[in-house]
Enzyme design. Structure first.
Site, PDB file in Angstrom:
ATOM      1  N   ARG A 142       4.946   5.674 -12.425  1.00 54.64           N
ATOM      2  CA  ARG A 142       6.054   4.785 -11.601  1.00 54.64           C
ATOM      3  C   ARG A 142       7.289   4.463 -12.370  1.00 54.64           C
ATOM      4  O   ARG A 142       7.172   4.784 -13.484  1.00 54.64           O
ATOM      5  CB  ARG A 142       5.403   3.722 -11.036  1.00 54.64           C
ATOM      6  CG  ARG A 142       4.863   2.774 -12.242  1.00 54.64           C
ATOM      7  CD  ARG A 142       4.485   1.178 -11.536  1.00 54.64           C
ATOM      8  NE  ARG A 142       3.660   1.232 -10.378  1.00 54.64           N
ATOM      9  CZ  ARG A 142       3.798   0.689  -9.297  1.00 54.64           C
ATOM     10  NH1 ARG A 142       4.830  -0.235  -9.229  1.00 54.64           N
ATOM     11  NH2 ARG A 142       2.922   0.603  -8.211  1.00 54.64           N
ATOM     12  N   GLU A 149       3.771  -0.690   2.066  1.00 57.39           N
ATOM     13  CA  GLU A 149       3.042  -1.876   2.715  1.00 57.39           C
ATOM     14  C   GLU A 149       4.309  -2.770   3.191  1.00 57.39           C
ATOM     15  O   GLU A 149       5.310  -3.256   2.191  1.00 57.39           O
ATOM     16  CB  GLU A 149       2.272  -2.738   1.715  1.00 57.39           C
ATOM     17  CG  GLU A 149       1.321  -3.676   2.329  1.00 57.39           C
ATOM     18  CD  GLU A 149       0.419  -4.588   1.648  1.00 57.39           C
ATOM     19  OE1 GLU A 149       0.114  -4.205   0.509  1.00 57.39           O
ATOM     20  OE2 GLU A 149       0.064  -5.807   2.082  1.00 57.39           O
ATOM     21  N   LYS A 174       6.900  -6.343  -6.150  1.00 56.59           N
ATOM     22  CA  LYS A 174       7.431  -6.886  -4.971  1.00 56.59           C
ATOM     23  C   LYS A 174       7.070  -8.367  -4.993  1.00 56.59           C
ATOM     24  O   LYS A 174       7.596  -9.118  -4.525  1.00 56.59           O
ATOM     25  CB  LYS A 174       6.822  -6.393  -3.524  1.00 56.59           C
ATOM     26  CG  LYS A 174       7.533  -5.201  -3.128  1.00 56.59           C
ATOM     27  CD  LYS A 174       6.966  -4.682  -1.667  1.00 56.59           C
ATOM     28  CE  LYS A 174       5.710  -3.707  -1.885  1.00 56.59           C
ATOM     29  NZ  LYS A 174       5.385  -3.297  -0.685  1.00 56.59           N
TER      30      LYS A 174
HETATM   31  P1  ATP Z   1       4.983  -3.218  -5.739  1.00 61.44           P
HETATM   32  O1  ATP Z   1       4.075  -2.978  -7.183  1.00 61.44           O
HETATM   33  O2  ATP Z   1       6.397  -2.943  -6.354  1.00 61.44           O
HETATM   34  O3  ATP Z   1       4.602  -4.409  -5.180  1.00 61.44           O
HETATM   35  P2  ATP Z   1       3.564  -1.470  -4.233  1.00 61.44           P
HETATM   36  O4  ATP Z   1       3.034  -0.001  -5.064  1.00 61.44           O
HETATM   37  O5  ATP Z   1       2.555  -2.463  -3.957  1.00 61.44           O
HETATM   38  O6  ATP Z   1       4.722  -1.874  -4.865  1.00 61.44           O
HETATM   39  P3  ATP Z   1       3.906  -0.130  -1.633  1.00 61.44           P
HETATM   40  O7  ATP Z   1       4.401  -0.579  -0.668  1.00 61.44           O
HETATM   41  O8  ATP Z   1       2.411  -0.214  -1.558  1.00 61.44           O
HETATM   42  O9  ATP Z   1       4.405  -1.207  -3.069  1.00 61.44           O
HETATM   43  O10 ATP Z   1       4.698   0.982  -2.397  1.00 61.44           O
HETATM   44  C1  ATP Z   1       4.768   2.301  -1.368  1.00 61.44           C
HETATM   45  C2  ATP Z   1       4.818   3.538  -2.208  1.00 61.44           C
HETATM   46  O11 ATP Z   1       5.714   3.331  -3.196  1.00 61.44           O
HETATM   47  C3  ATP Z   1       3.438   3.806  -3.024  1.00 61.44           C
HETATM   48  O12 ATP Z   1       3.112   5.128  -2.707  1.00 61.44           O
HETATM   49  C4  ATP Z   1       3.626   3.423  -4.467  1.00 61.44           C
HETATM   50  O13 ATP Z   1       3.036   4.379  -5.378  1.00 61.44           O
HETATM   51  C5  ATP Z   1       5.311   3.615  -4.752  1.00 61.44           C
HETATM   52  N1  ATP Z   1       5.895   2.893  -5.711  1.00 61.44           N
HETATM   53  C6  ATP Z   1       5.981   1.666  -5.577  1.00 61.44           C
HETATM   54  N2  ATP Z   1       6.427   1.100  -6.854  1.00 61.44           N
HETATM   55  C7  ATP Z   1       6.881   2.255  -7.398  1.00 61.44           C
HETATM   56  C8  ATP Z   1       7.673   2.486  -8.701  1.00 61.44           C
HETATM   57  N3  ATP Z   1       8.022   1.695  -9.622  1.00 61.44           N
HETATM   58  N4  ATP Z   1       7.962   3.965  -8.982  1.00 61.44           N
HETATM   59  C9  ATP Z   1       7.562   4.886  -8.172  1.00 61.44           C
HETATM   60  N5  ATP Z   1       6.714   4.600  -7.071  1.00 61.44           N
HETATM   61  C10 ATP Z   1       6.523   3.205  -6.641  1.00 61.44           C
HETATM   62 MG    MG Z   2       0.840  -1.036  -3.316  1.00 57.77          MG
END
Ligand code: ATP
Ligand code: MG
Length: 572
Positions: A270, A45, A280
């Site tokens: 994760r 995102e 984020k």
């Molecule tokens: P955050 O929780 O840090 O805000 P998010 O999951 O909301 O991250 P996205 O932009 O939706 O951020 O993430 C894109 C992809 O990265 C998703 O498929 C998510 O599962 C993966 N991802 C996010 N954080 C991690 C992590 N700590 N380890 C592995 N994969 C991750």
């Molecule tokens: Mg997300």
């Protein structure tokens, strides 16, 4: 100046160990489920910069697709016009490229599918599987129930198809205020899975979207957009983090009701790292509250921060391979990341000398005007990196901490009457300490050198215990050096919204007027250095300029991970 040679990764060439995700893909290839196709995606995102957790996901998704000669997509899940910005999209593209992946034509946006998603929603309304709800957000929450109590049906749940279609069209046309209506899936308000209790599919947001402008007044919820976007792109294996396990039944419900192509969703744990916050939202807070200098602050776990700090893409890819994938959440010791980084830098970094806290040393028996060019090996790990000349002269600098007037036991560096080696140069012996008469501060020390020890070796078998780094005073260039410690001072700093209380006040130490060997004047941000005895360094890509060199310490030399491994081996 020689560029350090990019060594191709050994890990990349060898067979990667199997894991449960690869096993599923192997089975699908065997059974012909997707006609031999492997298509994965990374779906960020664009509401922030990528962090090392995302790198794990990118390496996994893109690494698997390329290992299976498949295809990988980069898709921006841009369904929330309020939080998303073009700046983030540019940064994400730059970071994924830097990591070493090329997705070619396969760059997509969920907003590419807004028309199609709208059609899907209409189809569900027509099937009686979706309805427009006029409850407020608070009421919807209250009606939703809890894990222990079933939810209650909305009084608007049984609106006719015609009424729903009419309202939904008017939502689309901008006829309502934010939050006045939502489109919900009609599933089961008593489901034990809260995600199945008539989840929202569309909400009203009267805002400008970075790509579609003011065309839309309604935006699909992530849960409605995500699975359908995967389906539209014919993704075969939709790999995501564990928190989406409970959403899988909902994604399947949508795909089944819409009767469209089904990817296989696979969840993995994760990445969490000690001394690090990864969300984020929290990283954005650090930026907006000026706790750090920006998303690319070298203390941030963002890819742009790590890059500026001096991490190599190779080290991050190696780390992703090393940690592997698991089905349950755990926290990785940041020492493992640093260990992996050192491994890579050890091969790439040119060994140079820099003195951070200079102490002047006068070599009394060295000719006043003489300068010598001494040979220095650039990297003992890699002969092909060659040698260079370093100038030596009568006055040099050594580190203040490398001299003790009154040395404690086991102190092997310089002290009155003692002889040490200057790396690549000569043996020197301290004969006098010159102090400020009033303050007794040491101003300089006087030494003699032994001309027969050129290169730092004696052929009479005489041994010295200490080897010091040094820089010729006349030739030294000045620079600033920034040393970093963990951004947080707690192993698990992530205690809710109070996490900023755990910020480490000493995470940045800036040292001005360091004395650097002259070859460093020609450095570029791509170069990696080991400042001997001090750690791995690189130029700061933002603050460093031609007349104002700024070096970041990427990582120190002491490998706490290796120590942890050794002590575990002993115990075991
Ligand atoms: P955050 O929780 O840090 O805000 P998010 O999951 O909301 O991250 P996205 O932009 O939706 O951020 O993430 C894109 C992809 O990265 C998703 O498929 C998510 O599962 C993966 N991802 C996010 N954080 C991690 C992590 N700590 N380890 C592995 N994969 C991750
Ligand atoms: Mg997300």
């Amino acid at each position: 100046m020689r560029e350090p040679k990019e060594k191709t990764s050994e890990i990349e060439k060898t067979e990667k160990p199997s894991n449960f995700i690869r096993n599923i893909i192997d089975d699908d290839l065997k059974s012909g489920k997707y006609d031999g196709r492997v298509v994965t995606r990374f779906p960020p995102e664009p509401n922030g910069y990528l962090h090392i957790g995302h790198a794990k996901s990118i390496c996994l998704n893109f690494g698997i697709a390329s290992d299976y000669s498949g295809v990988y997509h980069l898709r921006f899940d841009d369904t929330n016009p309020i939080k998303e910005e073009d700046e983030y999209i540019k940064a994400i593209i730059k970071d994924v490229r830097w990591l070493g992946f090329d997705w070619g034509e396969n760059q997509f946006f969920a907003s590419d599918y807004f028309d199609q998603l709208f059609e899907y929603a209409v189809k569900l309304i027509k099937k009686g599987k979706a309805y427009v709800d006029s409850l407020s957000a608070n009421e919807i929450r209250a009606y939703r129930g809890t894990l222990k109590e079933p939810g209650k049906e909305s009084p608007y749940r049984n609106r006719s198809v015609e009424e729903n279609l009419d309202l939904f069209e008017r939502m689309k046309a901008g006829g309502f205020k934010n939050g006045e209506m939502v489109l919900r899936a009609k599933i089961d308000m008593t489901s034990p899975n809260l995600n199945m209790r008539d989840p929202a599919m569309y909400r009203i947001i009267n805002a400008i979207h970075h790509r579609t402008g003011d065309m839309w007044h309604i935006y699909p919820m992530y849960d409605f957009a995500h699975g359908q976007s995967d389906s539209i792109e014919k993704i075969t294996h939709s790999i995501c983090t564990l928190e989406f396990e409970d959403h899988r039944p909902l994604y399947n419900w949508f795909l089944d009701e819409l009767e469209i192509y089904h990817p296989t969703q696979i969840e993995f744990a994760r990445l969490n790292l000690t001394y690090t916050v990864m969300s984020k939202r929290k990283l954005l807070r650090l930026v907006s509250e000026n706790q750090v200098s920006g998303w690319d602050d070298p203390r941030m776990p963002t890819l742009s921060g790590l890059r500026r700090r001096g991490y190599t893409a190779q080290a991050i890819r190696n780390f992703a391979d090393k940690i592997g994938v698991a089905k349950s959440d755990s926290t990785v010791d940041i020492a493992l990341l640093e260990h992996t980084l050192r491994d890579d830098l050890n091969q790439k970094a040119r060994r140079v000398m820099a003195v951070l806290n200079p102490l002047k040393v006068v070599i009394t028996n060295y000719p006043e005007e003489q300068t010598e060019e001494l040979d220095a090996v650039n990297n003992p790990e890699d002969e092909s990196m060659g040698t260079r000349k370093i100038p030596f002269s009568k006055i040099i600098y050594i580190e203040k901490t490398d001299f003790e007037e009154d040395p404690p036991p086991k102190y092997f560096r310089l002290a009155p009457g003692r002889e040490v080696r200057l790396k690549h140069a000569y043996y020197i012996s301290c004969i006098e300490v010159i102090k400020d008469e009033k303050t007794a501060e040491i101003l300089e020390i006087h030494c003699t050198y032994d001309p027969k020890t050129r290169g730092g070796w004696s052929d009479d078998g005489r041994k010295v215990k200490g080897t010091l780094h040094w820089v010729s005073a006349r030739h030294a260039i000045n620079g600033e050096v920034r040393l970093y410690d963990h951004l947080f001072n707690k192993e698990n700093p992530d205690d809710g919204d109070n996490f900023t209380n755990n910020l480490n006040p000493d995470s940045l130490e800036s040292i001005k007027n360091c004395k650097l060997e002259p070859s460093l004047a020609e450095s570029t941000v791509e170069n990696r250095f080991q400042f001997m005895r001090l750690g791995y360094f690189c130029l700061d890509s933002v603050d460093s300029g031609k007349d104002n060199l700024v070096f970041n310490r990427t990582v120190g030399l002491r490998d706490t991970w290796a120590r942890i491994q050794r002590s575990q081996a002993k115990k075991g």
